[in-house]
Design an enzyme around this catalytic site. Structure first.
Site, PDB file in Angstrom:
ATOM      1  N   HIS A 364      52.060  31.643  74.161  1.00 31.04           N
ATOM      2  CA  HIS A 364      52.960  32.562  73.464  1.00 31.04           C
ATOM      3  C   HIS A 364      53.850  33.304  74.442  1.00 31.04           C
ATOM      4  O   HIS A 364      55.032  33.515  74.194  1.00 31.04           O
ATOM      5  CB  HIS A 364      52.150  33.566  72.655  1.00 31.04           C
ATOM      6  CG  HIS A 364      51.062  32.911  71.875  1.00 31.04           C
ATOM      7  ND1 HIS A 364      49.867  33.501  71.609  1.00 31.04           N
ATOM      8  CD2 HIS A 364      51.013  31.689  71.323  1.00 31.04           C
ATOM      9  CE1 HIS A 364      49.110  32.675  70.933  1.00 31.04           C
ATOM     10  NE2 HIS A 364      49.784  31.568  70.754  1.00 31.04           N
ATOM     11  N   ARG A 471      61.727  30.463  64.649  1.00 34.32           N
ATOM     12  CA  ARG A 471      60.261  30.289  64.653  1.00 34.32           C
ATOM     13  C   ARG A 471      59.624  31.557  64.095  1.00 34.32           C
ATOM     14  O   ARG A 471      59.368  32.507  64.839  1.00 34.32           O
ATOM     15  CB  ARG A 471      59.754  30.056  66.078  1.00 34.32           C
ATOM     16  CG  ARG A 471      60.125  28.710  66.683  1.00 34.32           C
ATOM     17  CD  ARG A 471      59.554  28.601  68.096  1.00 34.32           C
ATOM     18  NE  ARG A 471      59.457  27.242  68.576  1.00 34.32           N
ATOM     19  CZ  ARG A 471      60.248  26.724  69.517  1.00 34.32           C
ATOM     20  NH1 ARG A 471      61.205  27.443  70.047  1.00 34.32           N
ATOM     21  NH2 ARG A 471      60.080  25.466  69.923  1.00 34.32           N
ATOM     22  N   ARG A 507      62.013  28.573  59.778  1.00 33.08           N
ATOM     23  CA  ARG A 507      60.875  27.662  59.670  1.00 33.08           C
ATOM     24  C   ARG A 507      59.672  28.483  59.225  1.00 33.08           C
ATOM     25  O   ARG A 507      59.355  29.504  59.839  1.00 33.08           O
ATOM     26  CB  ARG A 507      60.583  27.017  61.018  1.00 33.08           C
ATOM     27  CG  ARG A 507      59.306  26.188  60.972  1.00 33.08           C
ATOM     28  CD  ARG A 507      59.070  25.435  62.234  1.00 33.08           C
ATOM     29  NE  ARG A 507      58.531  26.269  63.285  1.00 33.08           N
ATOM     30  CZ  ARG A 507      58.270  25.824  64.519  1.00 33.08           C
ATOM     31  NH1 ARG A 507      58.530  24.567  64.828  1.00 33.08           N
ATOM     32  NH2 ARG A 507      57.781  26.613  65.437  1.00 33.08           N
ATOM     33  N   GLU A 606      58.039  15.800  62.828  1.00 31.81           N
ATOM     34  CA  GLU A 606      57.282  15.988  64.073  1.00 31.81           C
ATOM     35  C   GLU A 606      56.182  14.945  64.239  1.00 31.81           C
ATOM     36  O   GLU A 606      55.435  14.978  65.205  1.00 31.81           O
ATOM     37  CB  GLU A 606      56.687  17.401  64.104  1.00 31.81           C
ATOM     38  CG  GLU A 606      57.763  18.474  64.000  1.00 31.81           C
ATOM     39  CD  GLU A 606      57.210  19.881  64.084  1.00 31.81           C
ATOM     40  OE1 GLU A 606      57.087  20.390  65.203  1.00 31.81           O
ATOM     41  OE2 GLU A 606      56.900  20.466  63.027  1.00 31.81           O
ATOM     42  N   ASN A 629      59.311  18.208  70.468  1.00 26.59           N
ATOM     43  CA  ASN A 629      58.156  18.566  71.309  1.00 26.59           C
ATOM     44  C   ASN A 629      56.885  17.938  70.750  1.00 26.59           C
ATOM     45  O   ASN A 629      56.100  17.329  71.466  1.00 26.59           O
ATOM     46  CB  ASN A 629      57.959  20.082  71.369  1.00 26.59           C
ATOM     47  CG  ASN A 629      59.219  20.808  71.787  1.00 26.59           C
ATOM     48  OD1 ASN A 629      60.085  20.218  72.391  1.00 26.59           O
ATOM     49  ND2 ASN A 629      59.318  22.074  71.437  1.00 26.59           N
ATOM     50  N   ASP A 630      56.701  18.126  69.443  1.00 32.67           N
ATOM     51  CA  ASP A 630      55.520  17.532  68.819  1.00 32.67           C
ATOM     52  C   ASP A 630      55.706  16.034  68.627  1.00 32.67           C
ATOM     53  O   ASP A 630      54.804  15.247  68.904  1.00 32.67           O
ATOM     54  CB  ASP A 630      55.235  18.214  67.467  1.00 32.67           C
ATOM     55  CG  ASP A 630      54.403  19.464  67.655  1.00 32.67           C
ATOM     56  OD1 ASP A 630      53.377  19.385  68.352  1.00 32.67           O
ATOM     57  OD2 ASP A 630      54.776  20.527  67.129  1.00 32.67           O
ATOM     58  N   ARG A 640      51.205  17.609  74.827  1.00 32.81           N
ATOM     59  CA  ARG A 640      52.276  18.405  75.441  1.00 32.81           C
ATOM     60  C   ARG A 640      51.744  19.560  76.282  1.00 32.81           C
ATOM     61  O   ARG A 640      52.465  20.135  77.082  1.00 32.81           O
ATOM     62  CB  ARG A 640      53.243  18.935  74.361  1.00 32.81           C
ATOM     63  CG  ARG A 640      52.633  19.917  73.405  1.00 32.81           C
ATOM     64  CD  ARG A 640      53.521  20.186  72.201  1.00 32.81           C
ATOM     65  NE  ARG A 640      54.328  21.379  72.320  1.00 32.81           N
ATOM     66  CZ  ARG A 640      54.921  21.986  71.306  1.00 32.81           C
ATOM     67  NH1 ARG A 640      54.821  21.501  70.072  1.00 32.81           N
ATOM     68  NH2 ARG A 640      55.633  23.052  71.473  1.00 32.81           N
ATOM     69  N   CYS A 677      65.779  19.852  67.220  1.00 29.42           N
ATOM     70  CA  CYS A 677      65.590  21.236  67.670  1.00 29.42           C
ATOM     71  C   CYS A 677      64.459  21.411  68.684  1.00 29.42           C
ATOM     72  O   CYS A 677      64.064  22.528  68.965  1.00 29.42           O
ATOM     73  CB  CYS A 677      65.370  22.160  66.477  1.00 29.42           C
ATOM     74  SG  CYS A 677      63.812  21.898  65.649  1.00 29.42           S
TER      75      CYS A 677
HETATM   76  C1  PEP Z   1      58.876  20.916  68.160  1.00 31.13           C
HETATM   77  O1  PEP Z   1      57.722  20.517  68.000  1.00 31.13           O
HETATM   78  O2  PEP Z   1      59.769  20.273  68.744  1.00 31.13           O
HETATM   79  C2  PEP Z   1      59.253  22.248  67.682  1.00 31.13           C
HETATM   80  C3  PEP Z   1      60.506  22.674  67.716  1.00 31.13           C
HETATM   81  O3  PEP Z   1      58.226  23.050  67.274  1.00 31.13           O
HETATM   82  P1  PEP Z   1      57.344  23.926  68.285  1.00 31.13           P
HETATM   83  O4  PEP Z   1      57.521  25.333  67.877  1.00 31.13           O
HETATM   84  O5  PEP Z   1      55.997  23.353  68.020  1.00 31.13           O
HETATM   85  O6  PEP Z   1      57.825  23.673  69.689  1.00 31.13           O
HETATM   86 MG    MG Z   2      56.463  21.615  66.609  1.00 23.82          MG
END
Ligand code: PEP
Ligand code: MG
Length: 747
Positions: A364, A471, A507, A606, A629-630, A640, A677
């Site tokens: 975080h 987020r 989101r 994702e 990312n996911d 990751r 994103c």
């Molecule tokens: C991602 O997974 O690319 C994404 C934007 O979500 P996270 O907040 O998990 O990085």
């Molecule tokens: Mg994600």
């Protein structure tokens, strides 16, 4: 009644204190100390070896060995008995040194005559600074009492060394905490920054190591421990209702605070002549040494004991922690073992850089640092022990390197780096209001990622068209309890106000995996990244999701609303989530609240599965946002959060770009808007590749918008696409090399 050893030990410590108070040069002090210890221990030899550098020990003073060997005899860590003591951080006590494992004879010292050997690590807070050795002709092991007395002396030596008592004219070694140090960590957030160390938990400096009146010291210790117990009990009553994990830690604190063993050991140290605070530190040091060798459960407990010792030291010395941020140096660079997002938010954006000894890229704190574009290096091992408040420090977030107390050459190179960054910023500012239009005429919409109110001013300064990913979980993560609907609604309304009509894609709560809410029941799962997270939680326990959707509708108050659901893996989940929003709308209508003027409901893609969803999914969804990312971690099965495999598979790997290309084609076929994103959208080469593959909308950190736009505006995307196709046709594993080569011909 103190026994003979205690009296003797106190006398010795008293003499050491006199030496410390004398105006003698470092070497003279060392010489005097070895003489004193040898005579007090009735040993023929006493020597002090200190680290010259991380690998090498040097004989710095001796009574009994050849004087010519001083500052000449050196050994590597682990070499000989002295090296063994330093490496293992354990006492070696033997009556027959020559036949001991690892014995190595140093001819220049003349030590061959001495049979017995007792080596004690000189360490401070678990960090070894050198070795104290006594040797004698007589073949005998030193007694437990003698070893204990030597340990107490070694502790005082460590503190004296820390305070710089052995430096200056004639001493070959410089004070620790003066030398430049480079620490290689892991990139948390790119960027370069220079400033001065600001320790999150400053070290307590113990200056009165030795005390004459053990009774008075015992009384001080008991009083401090009583105060500590009361404060732990208070913390327990305050947090009991809130957080189980925290409660467990505090229970462990209480256990230690009431531990007779701990108290007894410290009392014995005081009886030997240490002050109350020196006794606390001696036990803390011992615990730190054990920490390195313990399993993870025991390590956690030793960690607790370490924290508790720090609290006790603060009570005894009256030195506070850094919670207020009052004494912040100019250009503060925060140095901490780890830090929670709440504490980081309290320090605010004034920090120039952050260095953590632990932490992970997805933590975080890292998310907050990234949102603020503050250079962050994580896993910088040893930085907390090495840094002192106010030390000059350079944070190289591009390479994950920290330069502590840098020398002139490093500073000059770094200044150039920062100047280049500043120049680039000027360049980016000059194109802020221009479109991200490539030479071929294609325009790419660049949006920014956000999660905190503090991010919103970046909409203006970065030139972002809107917020492509908000987020919402950050608001949940920085609190100690579940936010209320009214609070959320007010916050979302302020976000929309600040966006001034620009699109903000909210989101819904994405928790689980590495994002853990302290106030929600922990979910013990073997593989949380693939577990009960994001929309899976939202659909099975819909209370929070419903509350959040209501808050969003109320915040919009008739304005357009954009919502997306995280981690949708199949059509059915999207339908169920959308049904929740429809229900929320219907309820709000009945309650008389205005509904959004227009709304769009999207899904984050994702997991690879969603790219293969039935056609109707692409028809029903209002937009898709690729959470790279996911997605990448599941596409390549590479965690990751695991530094070992995280970078193993390139985003521009031809398999991944072909997958993206097919997904983009499906969206095109159904006229479904699609954007990207994840973090990769903010990396210029990746962004250009995504644009060449057909993505027309990217969302990234605000700081990335300038560099991405700058590159895009200089390129012809058709040519980039051709370069990628050629790479695939050749069978390259990744298109990165070919794109990089092409870019070199263009800029
Ligand atoms: C991602 O997974 O690319 C994404 C934007 O979500 P996270 O907040 O998990 O990085
Ligand atoms: Mg994600």
């Amino acid at each position: 009644m103190p026994d003979r050893f205690e009296t003797q030990s106190r006398k010795l410590l008293g003499r050491l204190r006199d030496i410390m108070a004398s105006g003698d040069a470092g070497q003279a002090r060392l010489d005097e100390i070895v003489r004193l210890i040898a005579s007090s221990m009735r040993a023929e030899v006493c020597s002090i070896y200190l680290f010259r550098d991380v690998e090498t020990l040097e004989l710095c003073a001796t009574e009994g060995l050849e004087q010519d060997a001083v500052h000449q005899t050196r050994m590597r860590l682990g070499e000989g008995l002295v090296g063994r003591v330093a490496r293992t951080k354990r006492v070696v006590n033997t009556g027959d040194a020559p036949s001991s494992k690892g014995f190595r004879y140093m001819p220049e010292t003349g030590e061959e005559r001495y049979s017995s050997f007792c080596g004690i690590p000189v360490q401070r807070l678990g960090e070894t600074m050198g070795v104290l050795v006594v040797q004698s002709l007589e073949s005998r092991e030193f007694t437990a009492d003698e070893v204990y007395a030597l340990e107490v002396v070694a502790m005082v030596l460590a503190e004296m060394n820390e305070l710089g008592a052995f430096t200056g004219d004639g001493a070959a070694l410089r004070a620790r905490h003066q030398d430049p140090l480079m620490v290689r960590g892991t990139i948390g957030q790119e960027g370069a920054a220079g400033g001065n160390v600001y320790l999150h938990e400053p070290r307590v400096v113990v200056t009165n190591l030795v005390a004459d009146d053990p009774d008075a010291e015992m009384a001080r210790l008991r009083e401090a421990v009583d105060t500590l117990r009361v404060s732990v009990d208070e913390m327990l009553t305050q947090t009991a209702a809130v957080n189980k994990d925290q409660k467990q830690v505090l229970e462990a604190y209480r256990m230690f605070a009431n531990s007779r063993g701990w108290m007894k050991r410290m009392e014995a140290d005081i009886a030997q002549g240490l002050s109350a605070e020196a006794a606390v530190e001696k036990e803390q040091s011992l615990a730190r040494t054990r920490m390195g060798q313990a399993d993870s459960y025991l390590r956690d407990r030793l960690h607790d004991l370490d924290d508790l010792s720090n609290r006790l030291l603060r009570i005894l010395t009256g030195q506070g922690g850094n919670t207020t941020g009052d004494d912040m140096p100019e250009n503060p660079v925060l140095v901490a073992r780890n830090i929670g997002p709440g504490e980081l938010l309290e320090y605010g954006k004034q920090l120039k850089g952050i260095i953590l000894e632990e932490g992970s890229v997805g933590s975080h704190a890292a998310i907050v640092a990234r949102a603020w574009a503050i250079p962050l290096v994580i896993r910088a091992e040893g930085i907390v022990a090495a840094a002192l408040n106010g030390d000059p420090v350079l944070v190289d977030g591009e390479q994950g390197i920290v330069h502590l107390r840098p020398d002139d050459t490093v500073q000059a190179a770094f200044r150039d780096k920062i100047a280049m960054q500043a120049e680039a910023q000027v360049r980016y500012a000059s194109i802020r209001d221009l479109p991200a239009q490539a030479k071929c005429g294609t325009v790419i919409a660049l949006h920014m990622n956000a999660g905190l109110m503090a991010d919103l001013p970046s909409l203006e300064s970065s030139g972002a068209e809107g917020v492509g990913l908000f987020r919402t979980e950050l608001q949940f993560l920085v609190r100690s309890q579940m936010p209320k609907r009214a609070e959320l609604s007010a916050l979302y309304a302020r976000v929309m106000d600040a966006a001034q009509g620009r699109r903000v894609a909210f989101r819904t709560l994405d928790i689980g995996s590495d994002k853990v809410l302290t106030y929600m029941k922990p979910n013990d799962e073997p593989n949380p990244a693939m577990g009960w997270r994001a929309i899976r939680v939202g659909l099975e326990k819909p209370g929070v999701l419903r509350m959040q959707l209501q808050a969003l509708i109320r915040a919009a108050n008739g304005r357009p609303l954009s919502v997306m659901f995280p981690f949708v893996a199949q059509l059915e989940e999207y339908r169920m989530a959308r049904a929740e929003l429809d229900k929320a709308m219907a309820r709000e209508k009945i309650l008389g609240h205005p509904l959004p003027d227009t709304f769009e409901i999207g899904a984050m893609l994702e997991t690879p599965s969603l790219a293969f969803a039935p056609d109707v999914f692409f028809e029903e969804v209002d937009f898709i946002s690729i959470g790279g990312n996911d997605l990448k971690q599941f596409f390549f099965a590479a965690d990751r959060e695991n530094e070992r495999v995280r970078r193993r598979y390139d985003t521009l790997n031809v398999s991944f770009i072909t997958f993206l290309e097919q997904l983009i084609a499906r969206c095109k076929q159904h006229n479904t808007p699609i954007s990207f994103c994840g973090e990769d959208a903010g990396r210029p080469i990746e962004a250009v590749a995504f644009a060449a593959l057909g993505l027309r909308s990217l969302s990234m950190r605000p700081a990335s918008i300038g560099p991405v736009k700058h590159l895009l505006r200089r390129l012809n995307l058709d040519e980039v696409k051709q370069v990628m196709d050629d790479a695939r046709a050749r069978g390259d594993q990744s298109a990165r090399g070919a794109i990089s080569d092409y870019l070199r011909t263009q800029v």
